[in-house]
Scaffold this motif. Structure first.
Motif, PDB file in Angstrom:
ATOM      1  N   GLY B  82      -1.629  -0.581  20.764  1.00  0.00           N
ATOM      2  CA  GLY B  82      -2.663  -1.141  21.635  1.00  0.00           C
ATOM      3  C   GLY B  82      -2.208  -1.185  23.090  1.00  0.00           C
ATOM      4  N   ASN B  83      -0.956  -0.826  23.342  1.00  0.00           N
ATOM      5  CA  ASN B  83      -0.372  -0.941  24.695  1.00  0.00           C
ATOM      6  C   ASN B  83      -1.165  -0.157  25.747  1.00  0.00           C
ATOM      7  N   ALA B  84      -1.353  -0.771  26.909  1.00  0.00           N
ATOM      8  CA  ALA B  84      -2.207  -0.199  27.964  1.00  0.00           C
ATOM      9  C   ALA B  84      -1.628   1.056  28.614  1.00  0.00           C
ATOM     10  N   VAL B  85      -0.377   1.393  28.319  1.00  0.00           N
ATOM     11  CA  VAL B  85       0.210   2.622  28.881  1.00  0.00           C
ATOM     12  C   VAL B  85       0.526   3.654  27.800  1.00  0.00           C
ATOM     13  N   VAL B  86       1.060   3.190  26.672  1.00  0.00           N
ATOM     14  CA  VAL B  86       1.535   4.135  25.649  1.00  0.00           C
ATOM     15  C   VAL B  86       0.737   4.070  24.350  1.00  0.00           C
ATOM     16  N   GLY B  87      -0.279   3.206  24.284  1.00  0.00           N
ATOM     17  CA  GLY B  87      -0.968   2.965  23.015  1.00  0.00           C
ATOM     18  C   GLY B  87      -1.795   4.151  22.523  1.00  0.00           C
ATOM     19  N   VAL B  88      -1.452   4.704  21.361  1.00  0.00           N
ATOM     20  CA  VAL B  88      -2.198   5.857  20.840  1.00  0.00           C
ATOM     21  C   VAL B  88      -3.574   5.441  20.320  1.00  0.00           C
ATOM     22  N   ARG B  89      -3.808   4.120  20.135  1.00  0.00           N
ATOM     23  CA  ARG B  89      -5.140   3.644  19.767  1.00  0.00           C
ATOM     24  C   ARG B  89      -5.847   2.997  20.954  1.00  0.00           C
ATOM     25  N   ALA B  93      -5.143   3.711  27.901  1.00  0.00           N
ATOM     26  CA  ALA B  93      -3.821   4.325  28.119  1.00  0.00           C
ATOM     27  C   ALA B  93      -3.959   5.836  28.232  1.00  0.00           C
ATOM     28  N   PRO B  94      -3.182   6.470  29.145  1.00  0.00           N
ATOM     29  CA  PRO B  94      -3.332   7.943  29.317  1.00  0.00           C
ATOM     30  C   PRO B  94      -3.193   8.758  28.038  1.00  0.00           C
ATOM     31  N   PRO B  95      -2.436   8.521  27.000  1.00  0.00           N
ATOM     32  CA  PRO B  95      -1.282   7.628  26.870  1.00  0.00           C
ATOM     33  C   PRO B  95      -0.009   8.403  27.178  1.00  0.00           C
ATOM     34  N   LEU B  96       1.007   7.686  27.674  1.00  0.00           N
ATOM     35  CA  LEU B  96       2.296   8.327  27.911  1.00  0.00           C
ATOM     36  C   LEU B  96       3.099   8.421  26.618  1.00  0.00           C
ATOM     37  N   LYS B  97       3.777   9.560  26.445  1.00  0.00           N
ATOM     38  CA  LYS B  97       4.809   9.679  25.409  1.00  0.00           C
ATOM     39  C   LYS B  97       6.137   9.583  26.135  1.00  0.00           C
ATOM     40  N   VAL B  98       6.890   8.531  25.857  1.00  0.00           N
ATOM     41  CA  VAL B  98       8.125   8.277  26.604  1.00  0.00           C
ATOM     42  C   VAL B  98       9.308   8.768  25.783  1.00  0.00           C
ATOM     43  N   SER B 107       8.888  10.648  31.069  1.00  0.00           N
ATOM     44  CA  SER B 107       7.627  11.061  30.474  1.00  0.00           C
ATOM     45  C   SER B 107       6.918  12.049  31.397  1.00  0.00           C
ATOM     46  N   ASP B 108       6.463  13.149  30.826  1.00  0.00           N
ATOM     47  CA  ASP B 108       5.556  14.064  31.527  1.00  0.00           C
ATOM     48  C   ASP B 108       4.151  13.726  31.076  1.00  0.00           C
ATOM     49  N   PHE B 109       3.226  13.577  32.005  1.00  0.00           N
ATOM     50  CA  PHE B 109       1.877  13.158  31.629  1.00  0.00           C
ATOM     51  C   PHE B 109       0.874  13.657  32.662  1.00  0.00           C
ATOM     52  N   GLU B 110      -0.398  13.543  32.305  1.00  0.00           N
ATOM     53  CA  GLU B 110      -1.486  13.938  33.214  1.00  0.00           C
ATOM     54  C   GLU B 110      -2.373  12.731  33.448  1.00  0.00           C
ATOM     55  N   LEU B 111      -2.785  12.517  34.674  1.00  0.00           N
ATOM     56  CA  LEU B 111      -3.742  11.436  34.961  1.00  0.00           C
ATOM     57  C   LEU B 111      -5.084  12.038  35.365  1.00  0.00           C
ATOM     58  N   VAL B 126      -2.061   1.845  39.431  1.00  0.00           N
ATOM     59  CA  VAL B 126      -1.808   2.622  38.211  1.00  0.00           C
ATOM     60  C   VAL B 126      -0.359   3.113  38.219  1.00  0.00           C
ATOM     61  N   SER B 127       0.129   3.519  39.388  1.00  0.00           N
ATOM     62  CA  SER B 127       1.548   3.898  39.491  1.00  0.00           C
ATOM     63  C   SER B 127       2.437   2.705  39.139  1.00  0.00           C
ATOM     64  N   ALA B 128       2.068   1.522  39.619  1.00  0.00           N
ATOM     65  CA  ALA B 128       2.824   0.306  39.297  1.00  0.00           C
ATOM     66  C   ALA B 128       2.780   0.029  37.798  1.00  0.00           C
ATOM     67  N   LEU B 129       1.608   0.216  37.193  1.00  0.00           N
ATOM     68  CA  LEU B 129       1.431   0.004  35.746  1.00  0.00           C
ATOM     69  C   LEU B 129       2.365   0.915  34.949  1.00  0.00           C
ATOM     70  N   ILE B 130       2.382   2.189  35.311  1.00  0.00           N
ATOM     71  CA  ILE B 130       3.207   3.164  34.582  1.00  0.00           C
ATOM     72  C   ILE B 130       4.688   2.874  34.796  1.00  0.00           C
ATOM     73  N   LEU B 131       5.066   2.521  36.030  1.00  0.00           N
ATOM     74  CA  LEU B 131       6.482   2.246  36.301  1.00  0.00           C
ATOM     75  C   LEU B 131       6.937   0.965  35.615  1.00  0.00           C
ATOM     76  N   ASP B 132       6.076  -0.042  35.542  1.00  0.00           N
ATOM     77  CA  ASP B 132       6.437  -1.259  34.807  1.00  0.00           C
ATOM     78  C   ASP B 132       6.774  -0.915  33.355  1.00  0.00           C
ATOM     79  N   GLN B 133       5.949  -0.066  32.740  1.00  0.00           N
ATOM     80  CA  GLN B 133       6.193   0.329  31.355  1.00  0.00           C
ATOM     81  C   GLN B 133       7.508   1.111  31.229  1.00  0.00           C
ATOM     82  N   LEU B 134       7.718   2.079  32.113  1.00  0.00           N
ATOM     83  CA  LEU B 134       8.917   2.926  32.027  1.00  0.00           C
ATOM     84  C   LEU B 134      10.189   2.116  32.260  1.00  0.00           C
TER      85      LEU B 134
END
Lengths: 215, 215
Positions: B82-89, B93-98, B107-111, B126-134
């Motif tokens: 359910g995660n807002a960055v990596v959640g597959v459901r 989420a884009p979702p990122l695969k880390v 992670s390589d990803f597309e926005l 959104v950059s802050a969101l992704i960096l917080d997760q990473l």
């Protein structure tokens, strides 16, 4: 470079656009929540998928080439409708409705399961996302719009999913730099604080002097 | 308080869950992009809305009460689905695969258009969101998981929508605090940098000593 669009959309045309696309955007937000929380079986999700594909087919019949951008009308309100926080045509956005007061901006909003990070809490990065938007709007509302230069977010405690309030205001301005602060609160008080520096981009500085470039 | 769930889901059951819900999640991501970019008329969006409502009706027949949380299995992989960055459901989420390497995560990803802030650029938040997760994953991968204490994001230049890479690593650890750094790059180099302090929550400190509380 700027990507800003100026058009002559009338108030009526803008309302028609909203009425055309807002209902499917709201339905897609509900679907996002259901993708996470639904417990129906595979036969049911297969049936749901057929409907989603049918909707995709209809909406794909005429698609703009690029992202939505920021659309200014000479006759009506500006439409930041693709924006990831406030976009009324963006299902990724909660979306926030931001109220601009004389000396600050604020928004009451609800975050669903789609904004989760730690279990039952708002993702720390989602709080940063919302505060970046609010601080940027505070800078713009104070007459100093800009791109984020630096954003610092302090997490005082976990932010629960559900009803929240965000607020922001400008502390001071130095040339092209605007310093803004803000916070996210739940019913118990402050959960997250932020400060940000917003910088008027170089191309906008010249455009301020030569406003016809916005046309 | 912790909200962590531990279950006995087998690898097969976890794959069945993914196969059941990932396709509707991916379809909902495509819908999110179409809500922003479609130019079909009101009769067409009304037809699409009927399909979306039909899918909502099917998926609403059995819905979990709360958000997804973080599900640990004794027999299979952990599901932050359910995660807002990596959640597959999670369609938000884009979702990122880390990818977790020995000394860093990436992670390589597309926005898509759904992550826009300034026209044609990624929303700074959104950059802050992704960096917080990473950064959080880098801390966890280094054996020091924690909640974000402070996150500082520096925007070197506008981040274009499209193909991006994010990376993060731990700089140092002091007791319950882990200091991590990271960045987002496009093909031209660094767009955004971040540093974060991650703090092991108090309840997890005692749980580290009493792991049966995780059960």
């Amino acid at each position: 470079m700027s990507g800003y669009q100026v058009d002559d959309a009338t108030v009526e045309e803008i309302e028609t656009e909203r009425a055309t696309y807002e209902p499917i955007t709201e339905a897609t937000r509900r679907l996002a929540d259901l993708c996470i929380r639904s417990q129906v079986d595979a036969a049911s999700t297969a049936r749901a998928l057929e409907h989603l594909q049918a909707a995709i087919d209809v909406l794909s019949q005429d698609v703009a080439e690029g992202p939505y951008g920021l659309r200014h009308s000479r006759q009506g309100p500006t439409r930041p409708w693709g924006n990831a926080v406030v976009g009324v045509r963006n299902p990724v956005a909660p979306p926030l409705k931001v109220v601009h007061e004389t000396d600050h901006v604020w928004s009451d909003f609800e975050l669903s399961s789609a904004y989760e990070g730690p279990p039952s809490l708002v993702h720390g990065g989602v709080s940063a996302l919302i505060l970046d938007q609010l601080l940027g709007e505070a800078a713009a509302a104070a007459g100093s719009p800009g791109m984020t230069g630096t954003l610092t977010v302090r997490y005082r405690r976990g932010t629960p999913l559900g009803a929240l309030r965000a607020e922001a205001r400008v502390e001071r301005t130095e040339g092209y730099k605007t310093f803004a602060v803000g916070q996210i609160c739940d019913a118990e008080g402050v959960c997250v604080e932020a400060e940000g520096v917003f910088i008027l981009p170089r191309w906008a500085r010249s455009e301020q002097e030569q406003p016809e470039r916005f046309e």
